[in-house]
Design an enzyme around this catalytic site. Structure first.
Site, mmCIF file in Angstrom:
data_model
loop_
_atom_site.group_PDB
_atom_site.id
_atom_site.type_symbol
_atom_site.label_atom_id
_atom_site.label_comp_id
_atom_site.label_asym_id
_atom_site.label_seq_id
_atom_site.Cartn_x
_atom_site.Cartn_y
_atom_site.Cartn_z
ATOM 1 C CB ILE A 18 -0.927 0.021 1.227
ATOM 2 C CG1 ILE A 18 -1.782 -1.255 1.278
ATOM 3 C CG2 ILE A 18 -1.827 1.251 1.212
ATOM 4 C CD1 ILE A 18 -2.494 -1.449 2.590
ATOM 5 N N GLY B 248 8.112 4.989 1.973
ATOM 6 C CA GLY B 248 7.273 4.642 3.110
ATOM 7 C C GLY B 248 5.853 4.261 2.763
ATOM 8 C CB SER B 249 3.644 2.566 1.925
ATOM 9 O OG SER B 249 4.582 1.582 1.587
ATOM 10 N NE ARG B 250 -2.154 -0.667 6.259
ATOM 11 C CZ ARG B 250 -3.260 -0.380 6.922
ATOM 12 N NH1 ARG B 250 -3.295 0.692 7.692
ATOM 13 N NH2 ARG B 250 -4.313 -1.164 6.842
#
Length: 227
Positions: A155, A185-187
């Site tokens: 994501i 960055g994210s997840r």
């Protein structure tokens, strides 16, 4: 070692930094300004090198365990309704990556890729509840020998503008190998069967291809549950 998606960016940045240092050395007469430009250029290069790093890791491959696909912090452990592929309840484990984490995605389990799809979308902050369904993302399903089908979802966050996904339907993949990359960055969400044991806790820091996040539930001779 650096991620292959960043090698061109690293090389370009290196030449730009060298040019800034040389130009400032010969054409900037104000001493504090010259040193300031050179220091900022070097810091920028260090940040780029850190972001695209890809440390070599050898996973201890185990069909009874699901490994963390990325470095980061566990921010969600809950039972949810997964609507894209399973269309049913699954146990979700979500890992948030800050800009300082390694951003390589690694296969959490060995098996065959049954599903791989890219979804364009928004760029909500990665911890937003709707980011899993509304942000730019990729969904990958791996059929494993012990867990059956497991799903992981890359994501994009508020800063990320590109997701790289190597998984192709029909190919065999190995636990711990590079599966992709998410910039800035994210997840990553992992969707697991309800009957497996989650072996991490909220806010725990995990390491991709190293930390076990879920395991097959077993019973010993006395009927006690182990994993």
């Amino acid at each position: 070692m650096f991620h292959r998606e960043g090698q061109k960016i690293i090389l370009t940045t290196f030449f730009i930094v060298c040019a800034i240092i040389l130009v400032s050395q010969f054409y900037v007469n104000i001493l504090w300004l010259r040193w300031g430009l050179q220091v900022l250029a070097v810091i920028f290069l260090i940040l780029i090198l850190q972001f695209f790093r890809n440390p070599s890791r050898r996973a201890n491959k185990n069909f009874d365990e699901i490994l963390a696909p990325v470095d980061g912090k566990v921010v969600v452990i809950e039972e949810v309704e997964e609507t894209e592929y399973f269309k049913g309840k699954r146990r979700q484990v979500s890992i948030f990556m800050s800009p300082t984490n390694v951003h390589v995605t690694r296969y959490p389990a060995s098996g065959s890729v049954k599903y791989s799809k890219y979804h364009p979308g928004k760029y909500l902050v990665a911890w937003h509840p709707k980011s899993s369904t509304e942000n730019e993302r990729t969904t990958v399903v791996i059929r494993t020998p012990k867990f059956g089908d497991i799903l992981y979802r890359q994501i994009a966050g508020a800063l990320a503008r590109r997701i790289v996904n190597y998984a192709e339907e029909g190919e065999s993949v190995q636990q711990g190998e590079d599966a992709g990359f998410i910039k800035f960055g994210s997840r990553v969400d992992v969707f697991l069967p309800l009957d497996c044991a989650v072996t991490v806790k909220l806010n725990q820091k995990v390491i991709g291809a190293t930390t076990c996040i879920a395991a097959i539930v077993k019973k010993d001779e006395e009927g006690e549950i182990t994993y």
